[in-house]
Design a protein around this motif. Structure first.
Motif, PDB file in Angstrom:
ATOM      1  N   GLY A 141       3.858   4.915  11.752  1.00 27.09           N
ATOM      2  CA  GLY A 141       2.621   5.685  11.807  1.00 27.09           C
ATOM      3  C   GLY A 141       2.409   6.672  10.687  1.00 27.09           C
ATOM      4  N   ILE A 142       3.271   6.667   9.669  1.00 22.88           N
ATOM      5  CA  ILE A 142       3.139   7.633   8.580  1.00 22.88           C
ATOM      6  C   ILE A 142       3.174   6.908   7.238  1.00 22.88           C
ATOM      7  CG2 ILE A 142       4.213   9.598   7.398  1.00 22.88           C
ATOM      8  CD1 ILE A 142       5.237  10.539  10.095  1.00 22.88           C
ATOM      9  N   GLY A 143       2.141   7.125   6.444  1.00 20.47           N
ATOM     10  CA  GLY A 143       2.091   6.573   5.094  1.00 20.47           C
ATOM     11  C   GLY A 143       2.236   7.683   4.072  1.00 20.47           C
ATOM     12  N   ILE A 144       2.657   7.327   2.874  1.00 18.85           N
ATOM     13  CA  ILE A 144       2.848   8.312   1.807  1.00 18.85           C
ATOM     14  C   ILE A 144       2.059   7.873   0.585  1.00 18.85           C
ATOM     15  CG2 ILE A 144       4.514   9.412   0.258  1.00 18.85           C
ATOM     16  CD1 ILE A 144       6.626   9.005   2.445  1.00 18.85           C
ATOM     17  N   SER A 145       1.223   8.761   0.097  1.00 13.23           N
ATOM     18  CA  SER A 145       0.451   8.511  -1.122  1.00 13.23           C
ATOM     19  C   SER A 145       1.000   9.392  -2.233  1.00 13.23           C
ATOM     20  CB  SER A 145      -1.034   8.830  -0.890  1.00 13.23           C
ATOM     21  OG  SER A 145      -1.769   8.727  -2.097  1.00 13.23           O
ATOM     22  N   GLY A 146       1.170   8.800  -3.415  1.00 14.06           N
ATOM     23  CA  GLY A 146       1.733   9.567  -4.518  1.00 14.06           C
ATOM     24  C   GLY A 146       1.069   9.248  -5.839  1.00 14.06           C
ATOM     25  N   CYS A 147       1.180  10.195  -6.756  1.00 14.29           N
ATOM     26  CA  CYS A 147       0.656  10.015  -8.105  1.00 14.29           C
ATOM     27  C   CYS A 147       1.574  10.756  -9.066  1.00 14.29           C
ATOM     28  CB  CYS A 147      -0.772  10.552  -8.197  1.00 14.29           C
ATOM     29  SG  CYS A 147      -1.528  10.392  -9.830  1.00 14.29           S
ATOM     30  N   ILE A 148       1.891  10.127 -10.197  1.00 13.65           N
ATOM     31  CA  ILE A 148       2.822  10.706 -11.159  1.00 13.65           C
ATOM     32  C   ILE A 148       2.227  10.616 -12.559  1.00 13.65           C
ATOM     33  CG2 ILE A 148       4.070   8.537 -11.539  1.00 13.65           C
ATOM     34  CD1 ILE A 148       6.667  10.165 -11.635  1.00 13.65           C
ATOM     35  N   ASP A 149       2.466  11.636 -13.354  1.00  6.44           N
ATOM     36  CA  ASP A 149       2.010  11.629 -14.743  1.00  6.44           C
ATOM     37  C   ASP A 149       2.922  10.727 -15.566  1.00  6.44           C
ATOM     38  OD1 ASP A 149       0.503  12.752 -17.084  1.00  6.44           O
ATOM     39  OD2 ASP A 149       2.500  13.492 -17.602  1.00  6.44           O
ATOM     40  N   GLY A 150       2.332   9.820 -16.332  1.00  7.11           N
ATOM     41  CA  GLY A 150       3.119   8.826 -17.039  1.00  7.11           C
ATOM     42  C   GLY A 150       4.034   9.388 -18.108  1.00  7.11           C
ATOM     43  N   PHE A 151       3.605  10.411 -18.817  1.00  7.41           N
ATOM     44  CA  PHE A 151       4.406  10.961 -19.916  1.00  7.41           C
ATOM     45  C   PHE A 151       5.522  11.872 -19.407  1.00  7.41           C
ATOM     46  CE2 PHE A 151       5.106  14.635 -22.730  1.00  7.41           C
ATOM     47  CZ  PHE A 151       5.653  13.995 -23.834  1.00  7.41           C
ATOM     48  N   SER A 152       5.148  12.869 -18.630  1.00  5.85           N
ATOM     49  CA  SER A 152       6.114  13.893 -18.224  1.00  5.85           C
ATOM     50  C   SER A 152       6.888  13.520 -16.969  1.00  5.85           C
ATOM     51  CB  SER A 152       5.384  15.218 -17.969  1.00  5.85           C
ATOM     52  OG  SER A 152       4.496  15.095 -16.863  1.00  5.85           O
ATOM     53  N   ARG A 153       6.347  12.589 -16.193  1.00 10.95           N
ATOM     54  CA  ARG A 153       6.870  12.209 -14.876  1.00 10.95           C
ATOM     55  C   ARG A 153       6.717  13.328 -13.841  1.00 10.95           C
ATOM     56  NH1 ARG A 153       9.646  11.022 -19.577  1.00 10.95           N
ATOM     57  NH2 ARG A 153      11.757  10.433 -18.953  1.00 10.95           N
ATOM     58  N   LYS A 154       5.831  14.281 -14.114  1.00 12.41           N
ATOM     59  CA  LYS A 154       5.549  15.320 -13.123  1.00 12.41           C
ATOM     60  C   LYS A 154       4.758  14.715 -11.966  1.00 12.41           C
ATOM     61  CE  LYS A 154       3.206  19.700 -12.300  1.00 12.41           C
ATOM     62  NZ  LYS A 154       2.661  19.208 -11.004  1.00 12.41           N
ATOM     63  N   ILE A 155       5.059  15.178 -10.757  1.00  9.47           N
ATOM     64  CA  ILE A 155       4.332  14.704  -9.585  1.00  9.47           C
ATOM     65  C   ILE A 155       2.957  15.373  -9.542  1.00  9.47           C
ATOM     66  CG2 ILE A 155       4.342  14.502  -7.076  1.00  9.47           C
ATOM     67  CD1 ILE A 155       6.536  12.924  -8.574  1.00  9.47           C
ATOM     68  N   ILE A 156       1.909  14.570  -9.495  1.00  8.07           N
ATOM     69  CA  ILE A 156       0.545  15.094  -9.396  1.00  8.07           C
ATOM     70  C   ILE A 156       0.199  15.377  -7.940  1.00  8.07           C
ATOM     71  CG2 ILE A 156      -1.886  14.679  -9.936  1.00  8.07           C
ATOM     72  CD1 ILE A 156      -0.094  14.987 -12.391  1.00  8.07           C
TER      73      ILE A 156
END
Length: 387
Positions: A141-156
């Motif tokens: 019942g739990i999904g995870i959405s993520g986004c990461i910056d391609g150069f720095s690999r910082k989590i957006i």
């Protein structure tokens, strides 16, 4: 002075070197301190890497607590960084030896794993954002959405939610990040799923700039497995966080406390969602502040994700964030859904809150207490509604 002290403490706790702290203060806050001046400030604030070591018993208790939750998945470098962020002082070697003593089986399991990475290079921060969904906890019942910056690999962004299939929620995560950063990336990369439809439409609408990568060219799609930046990072998240929760939920399934029906999923969300989101926030914070070591591939930039994202000029590049008019953001916002304080169905949420009060059950502070609450609450709810 107080603001400067807090900033120095913040970046010291994140594990930044003296040169990195001085550069960050100058570039982001217009506070000009030489490394020598910073050293004096660190002495005044009694911030030391090797002096005033935290009592070993306290370090041990911290690691023991971490091992009782998703920290059981951490290697010694990750654990050392979490310890620093908690305001403790201990050497990496001390953490390594303590982990080996407290969790020898876990250390041996981590040693056996090897990751082969594909080649990747990025032009600079905010040139490409990679977004995707992780479905390891979706059966519960739990999904995870993520986004990461391609150069720095910082989590957006890194968000736990009841669904990763609703494009209005995924669009909301994207728009919230754009609003927070004051612009959108040059490019967005995702898979072709319908859940990313709003993000694609928003990116094209916001990227109306007259350049070679504007408009329709600003949104790229392809196979999920080829979206290597975020796909690679899911492996990190699994090792540092989600495998723990997946194992816990599997135990509930095997013991007959979870059947996969709507009610059980809603109760999982009610009890565990905030704990999982807290874990995700902690993982993102540690990841953004940790030091990515130099790769054998010369074209891959190494450093701390947060520093590479905030100070691209130090790494010989620039920020590729594109300015966006507030009016366009407001128009997109009308098409979004945003997370609220209800992790599950609102009526069930209010009923469960009242049940906690009626039965004298406390809000759980750790995974074991959360599991016990879920079992008790599940029995109570099913008895009351006659399921």
């Amino acid at each position: 002075m107080d603001d400067m002290d807090e900033l120095i403490k913040k970046y010291f706790k994140l594990g930044y070197s003296q040169v990195e702290i001085a550069a960050t203060l100058t570039s982001r806050y217009n506070i000009n301190l030489s490394v020598r001046q910073l050293q004096r400030e660190l002495q005044r604030l009694e911030l030391y890497r090797h002096k005033n070591q935290t009592d070993m018993a306290q370090v041990r208790r911290f690691i023991e607590r971490q091992l009782q939750a998703s920290g059981e998945l951490h290697g010694y470098r990750w654990m050392h960084h979490k310890l620093l962020q908690a305001g403790m002082v201990a050497s990496r070697e001390t953490v390594r030896r303590t982990l080996l003593e407290l969790d020898p089986d876990g250390v041996n399991l981590r040693k056996r794993r090897r990751l082969v990475r594909r080649r990747y290079s990025g032009r600079g921060p905010n040139f490409v954002w990679h977004l995707d969904a992780m479905d390891k906890l979706k059966p519960f019942g739990i999904g995870i959405s993520g986004c990461i910056d391609g150069f720095s690999r910082k989590i957006i962004w890194l968000e736990a939610n009841s669904t990763t299939n609703d494009p209005e929620y995924i669009g909301g995560f994207f728009l919230k990040a754009v609003d927070r950063l004051g612009g959108c990336p040059t490019l967005v990369r995702s898979d072709r799923g319908t859940e990313n439809g709003h993000v694609g439409a928003f990116q094209r609408f916001l990227r109306h700039h007259d350049d070679a990568l504007g408009g329709d060219k600003s949104y790229l799609t392809g196979r999920s497995t080829a979206n290597q930046r975020i796909e690679s990072w899911w492996g990190q998240l699994r090792k540092q966080c989600t495998e723990f929760w997946r194992t816990l939920f599997r135990w509930l399934l095997e013991e007959g406390f979870f059947t996969g029906d709507v009610m059980d999923k809603e109760l999982i969300r009610f009890v565990f969602m905030k704990h999982i989101q807290g874990d995700l926030d902690a993982v993102a914070e540690v990841w953004d502040g940790h030091l990515i070591r130099k790769s054998k591939q010369e074209h891959v930039t190494h450093g701390r994700p947060l520093l590479m994202f905030q100070l691209p000029e130090v790494y010989g590049t620039r920020d590729h964030l594109k300015p966006v008019e507030q009016e366009r953001i407001d128009l997109c916002r009308e098409e979004c859904n945003f997370k609220d304080r209800f992790p599950c169905d609102r009526e069930l949420f209010e009923y469960c809150c009242q049940s906690l009060i009626t039965n004298g059950w406390e809000d759980p502070r750790n995974p074991e207490a959360a599991m016990n609450l879920y079992i008790n609450l599940r029995e109570h709810v099913r008895r009351e509604i006659g399921v």
